[in-house]
Design an enzyme around this catalytic site. Sequence first.
Site, short mmCIF file in Angstrom:
data_model
loop_
_atom_site.label_atom_id
_atom_site.label_comp_id
_atom_site.label_asym_id
_atom_site.label_seq_id
_atom_site.Cartn_x
_atom_site.Cartn_y
_atom_site.Cartn_z
N SER A 220 0.82 -1.21 0.00
CA SER A 220 0.00 0.00 0.00
C SER A 220 0.86 1.27 0.00
CB SER A 220 -0.92 0.01 1.22
OG SER A 220 -1.61 1.24 1.31
N THR A 265 -8.17 -3.19 2.93
CA THR A 265 -7.84 -3.70 1.61
C THR A 265 -8.01 -5.21 1.58
OG1 THR A 265 -6.19 -3.60 -0.17
CG2 THR A 265 -5.34 -3.85 2.08
N LYS A 269 -12.46 -6.64 2.80
CA LYS A 269 -13.48 -5.61 2.57
C LYS A 269 -14.90 -6.09 2.85
CE LYS A 269 -10.68 -2.87 -0.57
NZ LYS A 269 -10.66 -2.03 -1.79
N ASP A 306 -14.37 3.30 -2.35
CA ASP A 306 -13.86 2.74 -3.61
C ASP A 306 -14.75 3.11 -4.78
OD1 ASP A 306 -11.56 1.49 -2.69
OD2 ASP A 306 -12.55 -0.41 -2.29
N ALA A 327 -15.27 -10.29 -8.91
CA ALA A 327 -16.53 -10.30 -8.16
C ALA A 327 -16.31 -10.16 -6.66
CB ALA A 327 -17.30 -11.59 -8.46
N ASN A 349 -16.26 -13.45 -14.10
CA ASN A 349 -15.40 -13.92 -13.02
C ASN A 349 -15.04 -15.38 -13.26
OD1 ASN A 349 -14.24 -13.18 -10.33
ND2 ASN A 349 -15.37 -15.00 -9.70
#
Length: 463
Positions: A220, A265, A269, A306, A327, A349
């Site tokens: 990150s 992250t 989530k 996001d 997904a 996906n």
Amino acid sequence: MKRIVLTGFRGTGKTEIGRILAAQHHVQFLDTDSLIEQQTGRSIPDIFHEDGEERFRTIERDVIAGLPAGDAVISTGGGAVVDPVNMANLRRDSTVILLIADLDTIEQRIARSPRPPLTNLPLQEEIAEMLDRRRQNYHASADLCMDTSGTTPSTAAVIINDRISRGVVTPSARKDALAFFRGGRLAAPALRRLEEILANPPADPLTRLLGVAGYPALHSRGPRLFNALFAEYGLNNHYTFFEDPEIAKILQLARSLDVKGLSVTIPFKQDVMALVDEVDEHAAQQIGAVNTVVFACGTATGYNTDWLGVRKPLVSLKGSKAVLLGAGGVASAAAFALVDLEMDVTVLNRTPEKAKELAARSGCRWAAWDTFDQIRPDLVVNATPLGMEPDTRSPLQEEQLYPDLTVFDLVYTPPVTPLIEMALAKGCTTITGTEMFIEQAKEQFWLFFGIDVPGETIRKYLS
């Protein structure tokens, strides 16, 4: 001493407690409402009645901008926290204390106030409405919280002084946190800074942590960006890595450390939603994923920024045909953004069941992964982790790309992924994950601190 700023709704005791604190610290006490009346020569009810709230807020903004930088205790008006410009000025080199009280207490304290109503509701309903409307802003303003419902102003001042001098984190919590960070993969300089903050006693008990929660998390760019922004805006905070395979462990640690906020992250989530106290109804509940947790006054609230990071770079493509790859949690936010832009969206996906589930939840279509070529979209959004170091594969092959395709890769580490490289070679329009990161980080900073950071400032620190 650092400047002390008191925020909160009317009737929470800002003026009385502020006067006591100022006398105890031998500094001046300034009340922004009183300063407005002094500078205009008019009462606040008169300003509201004759000029309206918008004019009052303009005057208030100017008064707050002119406040002294230090050696003062400042009491603010109840609505001052809503303005991001006010928050930037009030938060700089200050300790901001949010005063709260229950509805009955506030109603009793302000029932005879000459201040004009802010709604057409009965008083207690108005209080509840305004508290709910400003709740996020109040939480963003808070370095410390103080419930004044059952205390006298003098007792509240004693408690506030104790928290300022000693902080609210216990020695055992600091010890446990140090063990957590020392057992991880932090680089030596990052670990040394945490050892300073978490020492017993700490160099500054009011330095509050924030961080990125993930597994892995060290990729990150959050610490680099947020710590630079803390210096830019004069905030007493430090941003670090909370890396662990168990999100429950991270949340427990964050609560014990009175952490200000977390950026969540991969892969947490969706799992984190069950661990926070509240989830924002506007987006996070509908998306089914949280990437931002704000801690304030004993409550952890989950948000999703996001989707804004996906939406803002794509506004010009409203109504396009889009394929969404993935997904998971990021894909859920992306689907919400694309549908919000009235796009014709198909989710692909590797696990079809997950694509079908996301499509049903988001109000779009789904299809098998290998049908991409048949759809021939205007836009493809990669919301899979493919391309993120160390797995630098591309989710698509070069022959699947064409010049009139826009490719948005939400992966931002590395800044230019293999998918973006191939898209550039084929003449596609490309949007890198950095654009999403900038927009969602801008929104996160506002949720954490109530400050609206210009996108170019964020870009500067990421370059």
